[in-house]
Design a protein around this motif. Structure first.
Motif, PDB file in Angstrom:
ATOM      1  N   GLU A   1      37.124  51.652  32.937  1.00 40.06           N
ATOM      2  CA  GLU A   1      36.765  52.801  32.123  1.00 40.06           C
ATOM      3  C   GLU A   1      37.686  52.943  30.923  1.00 40.06           C
ATOM      4  O   GLU A   1      37.334  53.577  29.935  1.00 40.06           O
ATOM      5  N   TYR A   2      38.880  52.389  31.034  1.00 42.02           N
ATOM      6  CA  TYR A   2      39.883  52.604  29.985  1.00 42.02           C
ATOM      7  C   TYR A   2      40.159  51.345  29.175  1.00 42.02           C
ATOM      8  O   TYR A   2      40.566  51.426  28.039  1.00 42.02           O
ATOM      9  N   LEU A   3      39.984  50.201  29.812  1.00 41.51           N
ATOM     10  CA  LEU A   3      40.197  48.929  29.128  1.00 41.51           C
ATOM     11  C   LEU A   3      39.049  47.989  29.496  1.00 41.51           C
ATOM     12  O   LEU A   3      38.523  48.074  30.603  1.00 41.51           O
ATOM     13  N   PRO A   4      38.637  47.087  28.621  1.00 41.64           N
ATOM     14  CA  PRO A   4      37.586  46.151  28.991  1.00 41.64           C
ATOM     15  C   PRO A   4      38.141  45.043  29.871  1.00 41.64           C
ATOM     16  O   PRO A   4      38.973  44.255  29.431  1.00 41.64           O
ATOM     17  N   VAL A   5      37.725  45.006  31.121  1.00 44.89           N
ATOM     18  CA  VAL A   5      38.266  44.010  32.058  1.00 44.89           C
ATOM     19  C   VAL A   5      37.357  42.788  32.065  1.00 44.89           C
ATOM     20  O   VAL A   5      36.148  42.907  32.239  1.00 44.89           O
ATOM     21  N   ASP A   6      37.946  41.623  31.844  1.00 45.61           N
ATOM     22  CA  ASP A   6      37.163  40.389  31.821  1.00 45.61           C
ATOM     23  C   ASP A   6      37.039  39.768  33.198  1.00 45.61           C
ATOM     24  O   ASP A   6      36.099  39.032  33.473  1.00 45.61           O
ATOM     25  N   MET A   7      38.014  40.005  34.048  1.00 46.67           N
ATOM     26  CA  MET A   7      38.012  39.344  35.358  1.00 46.67           C
ATOM     27  C   MET A   7      38.751  40.240  36.346  1.00 46.67           C
ATOM     28  O   MET A   7      39.863  40.658  36.086  1.00 46.67           O
ATOM     29  N   TYR A   8      38.094  40.528  37.430  1.00 48.59           N
ATOM     30  CA  TYR A   8      38.748  41.236  38.529  1.00 48.59           C
ATOM     31  C   TYR A   8      39.070  40.239  39.629  1.00 48.59           C
ATOM     32  O   TYR A   8      38.249  39.360  39.927  1.00 48.59           O
ATOM     33  N   ILE A   9      40.235  40.389  40.203  1.00 54.10           N
ATOM     34  CA  ILE A   9      40.577  39.571  41.370  1.00 54.10           C
ATOM     35  C   ILE A   9      40.864  40.542  42.493  1.00 54.10           C
ATOM     36  O   ILE A   9      41.793  41.336  42.390  1.00 54.10           O
ATOM     37  N   ASN A  10      40.077  40.499  43.552  1.00 59.72           N
ATOM     38  CA  ASN A  10      40.288  41.516  44.577  1.00 59.72           C
ATOM     39  C   ASN A  10      41.237  41.026  45.653  1.00 59.72           C
ATOM     40  O   ASN A  10      41.654  39.877  45.683  1.00 59.72           O
TER      41      ASN A  10
END
Lengths: 371, 208, 175
Positions: free
Chosen positions: B135-144
């Motif tokens: 919501e605050y920054l554009p995330v290109d890749m999430y690693i869970n």
């Protein structure tokens, strides 16, 4: 020309800085390269653990307790378990005690290895970190086999420990200890006896010995001042009173003494682990029978427990209120006093380049200051 | 390939219709080369916002050695291509993360590390941490994961390299530029008056 | 040394090497100074605060440690939750400064004489101090954030458990 000789420049050392030990920040007043004033700023890692724990039952709280200190989670689990056991009146078996000592000492070794990487990195000795983080990973591999987790183990639970040792675990540990003992000699030549490190570390960050006990300093800060204090011996818990180990002390009060103290502690940890392997009872329950989840209630009492972590005394205050929730759990990590009372004074009149060096040698870890 | 037969003609047509060789993509061949180079040299700013910072030393040192993929750590935002947000962000940290991100030069990418950047994770009911980083920054890749293993991190880097090389999805920094109002609004929602200044505000300050 | 203190104060032994003493809040500085002079409990390890909202009090435990670091003494004072104010211990223990700053922020306790009670961990916090019991963190989170779809936590799982049990029973009976 205008005379700017006495103008103070304010800079922030952190929170995003390669030389800072975690997500915190030092506000420094500089006169040239010399620090004239320092103030610690924390809160970048504040999660409100103590609020969250108030809303959780014991098994729910147990999963977030280890996250209070990231480099070394096991003393937190031990503290939590021992506080709950103290309040609920649970006595754990001898075998569980030995397993816990083993886990705590392995965690101490791993934390010292990681510290070595940080301390050497703070003065630009990159190779030490390449080696020591690798060696730490070998300990983490054993942890993974034992607990299922690499960094967060969630292994020491009130009433004992959660899993039985895997087959052949102690033999593997004994092999690893032999390997690490040999490696220590290599670290001597590359790090502890390294003339670069000696030149940078001797006589830097000198702690005032007279106020050390009164101000509540713990761990390597005390032992680097030649004061022999260690919770494992002074206020023994688990089976530490049955084990034979020494407390290394050095007189220099400086960064180098604290490094040598940690070097000595690694030797002692290996010694303790060997005794644990030899003395551990092969039979016995690892877990006491506990009440059911919702019926695990703590009486309206309070208790204070302390564990020696790799950086000094870690204390928990815990109060129950007769329900299945914990009323209050307050954490006191070694960094709280070191990071404020000690560090703010220690940095005055030091050079800017020594900030990372001194912070690493005190082992400042912000998550336990602000929880 | 027989050219004069019907089959040969169709084969040639297939080659021309193939997206990789088609004429409409010829302008982007340079772009493709650039993307390929970009994917092979990622300069990483590992902002240790949370627990995830503890897995940074292992992947940058000898055992996992991510440098073999062209990933190198750097010290300042201005040199970096990739921002790793390693773990939960408290309010106070998020503000600094946004500032670091805005200082980085384009093209820039964000990796969100750990469950707590995705949906709050362990701290889903904490009053001081944000719940959704995108919501605050554009995330290109999430690693869970809590926390993600070094292998997962390497996998994430490889996937991100794939995305950069093949331009599979629109990069986050373009979204941040184009949908800036959305991100600003979300930032202002939690920071109120203390939001980081916009580009224009910064610029106005410099002229005074 | 603990025998000396036992002569003068009502000290309870809570656990091996852990003692507790309950005092009035107006005698706090007096008693702690006398303890630190007359015994070897010279250092302050922690100030732990518990919110007993049902009794309308905060219980503050000053945890003192000996010079030898082998015994701990918890000195408990109880103060009202409404006008919570205590004298500072800055003159006795320099490390009390940061602990009092922490408690001031988390509970809103005013420590008279400590003029460094500015922001500690929180920044621009306008709500009630977060560690007071009446502060509901879940309500705060629901008000300020929305969760990603698929994370509907804190649901009542009892209905689901009942349903699954019934299902299991049915399949068992069917066999």
């Amino acid at each position: 020309m205008e005379n700017n000789d006495n103008r103070l420049i304010k800079i922030y050392h952190g929170p995003q800085h390669p030389g800072i030990t975690g997500n915190m920040s030092m506000e420094l007043d500089l006169l040239g390269e010399t620090i004239k004033g320092a103030r610690t700023h924390v809160g970048y890692l504040h999660r409100g653990f103590e609020k969250l724990i108030e809303r959780r039952t014991i098994i729910q709280a147990f999963t977030i307790v280890c996250r209070i200190c990231v480099p070394e989670p096991d003393p937190n689990e031990e503290n939590f378990a021992r506080a709950v056991e103290g309040l609920a009146g649970i006595e754990i078996s001898q075998r569980a005690k030995y397993i816990r000592v083993m886990v705590l000492e392995m965690a101490r070794l791993a934390a010292q290895m990681l510290w070595m990487g940080g301390q050497s990195g703070s003065i630009g000795l990159g190779v030490v970190g390449q080696w020591s983080v690798y060696d730490r990973d070998l300990i983490l591999d054993l942890f993974e086999e034992l607990t299922g987790g690499r960094v967060y183990h969630m292994y020491i639970y009130p009433g004992g420990v959660r899993r039985e040792l895997p087959n052949g675990f102690l033999e593997k540990l004994a092999q690893l200890l032999d390997y690490l003992e040999g490696r220590l000699l290599a670290y001597d030549s590359i790090f502890f006896e390294n003339s670069t490190f000696k030149k940078r570390a001797i006589g830097v960050g000198v702690v005032n010995r007279d106020e050390a006990l009164k101000n509540g300093y713990v761990g390597q800060v005390l032992r680097g001042c030649g004061i022999e204090r260690d919770v494992r011996r002074d206020n023994p818990y688990l089976v530490y009173d049955k084990l034979d180990f020494e407390i290394p002390t050095y007189e220099g009060c400086d960064v180098y003494s604290r490094a040598l103290v940690r070097r000595g502690e690694m030797v002692e940890s290996i010694k303790i682990l060997r005794q644990v392997i030899a003395q551990m009872p092969s039979e016995g329950a690892i877990m006491q029978k506990l009440p059911k989840h919702r019926k695990f209630k703590l009486p309206k009492e309070d208790i204070y427990v302390a564990t020696e972590s790799a950086r000094g005394e870690f204390g928990y205050y815990m109060a129950g209120d007769g329900s299945e929730f914990i009323r209050r759990m307050q954490v006191k990590g070694p960094s709280l006093i070191h990071g404020f009372t000690l560090l703010e004074n220690l940095l005055v009149d030091e050079e800017l380049s020594n900030v990372a060096l001194i912070m690493n040698s005190l082992g400042i870890c912000p998550p336990e200051m602000e929880r | 390939m027989p050219e004069n037969t019907q089959e040969g003609f169709i084969d040639q047509q297939k080659v021309l219709d193939n997206e990789e060789y088609s004429i409409k993509n010829t302008q982007s061949i340079i772009q493709k080369a650039v993307d390929w180079f970009r994917a092979r040299s990622m300069f990483v700013l590992a902002y240790g916002t949370g627990c995830g910072a503890i897995e940074m030393p292992p992947i940058f040192t000898s055992r996992y050695d991510i440098e073999r993929l062209g990933v190198v750590g750097v010290a300042t935002p201005r040199q970096a291509d990739i921002l790793i947000v390693s773990g939960y962000c408290s309010y106070k940290t998020l503000k600094r993360v946004i500032r670091s991100y805005e200082q980085m030069n384009e093209p820039k990418y964000v990796i969100g590390l750990g469950s707590c950047t995705i949906n709050g994770g362990m701290y889903w009911d904490s009053y001081n941490t944000i719940k959704k980083l995108d919501e605050y920054l554009p995330v290109d890749m999430y690693i869970n994961g809590c926390m993600p293993r070094p292998e997962a991190l390497i996998e994430g880097f490889v996937k991100l390299q794939d995305n950069i090389r093949n331009a599979k999805s629109e990069a986050g920094y373009i979204q941040y530029r184009e949908n800036n109002a959305f991100y600003r609004a979300n930032q202002e929602k939690i920071f109120g008056k203390n939001t980081t200044p916009t580009f224009e505000e910064n610029f106005a300050g410099m002229n005074q | 040394m603990i025998e000396f203190l036992k002569k003068h104060y009502e000290i309870v032994e809570k656990a091996p090497r852990l003692y507790k003493l309950q005092i009035e809040s107006d005698k706090l500085v007096e008693i702690l100074s006398s303890v630190s002079i007359n015994s070897n409990f010279i250092t302050l390890s922690q100030i732990a605060c518990t919110d007993w909202i049902e009794d309308e009090v905060f219980a503050l435990n000053y945890i003192l440690t000996t010079k030898e670091r082998d015994k701990n003494l918890m000195v408990e004072v109880r103060i009202s939750r409404v006008h919570c104010s205590l004298p500072t211990l800055l003159n006795l223990y320099p490390q009390a400064q940061v602990m009092e700053r922490d408690l001031h922020e988390m509970y809103g306790i005013n420590f008279r004489g400590n003029d460094t009670l500015y922001d500690f961990a929180l920044e621009n916090w306008n709500e009630i101090p977060p560690l007071r019991r009446e502060f509901d963190t879940l309500a705060y989170v629901n008000e300020h954030f929305d969760f990603r779809i698929g994370r509907e936590d804190n649901k009542d799982v009892k209905a689901e458990v009942k349903r699954r049990k019934a299902q299991a029973k049915e399949s068992k009976d069917g066999k």
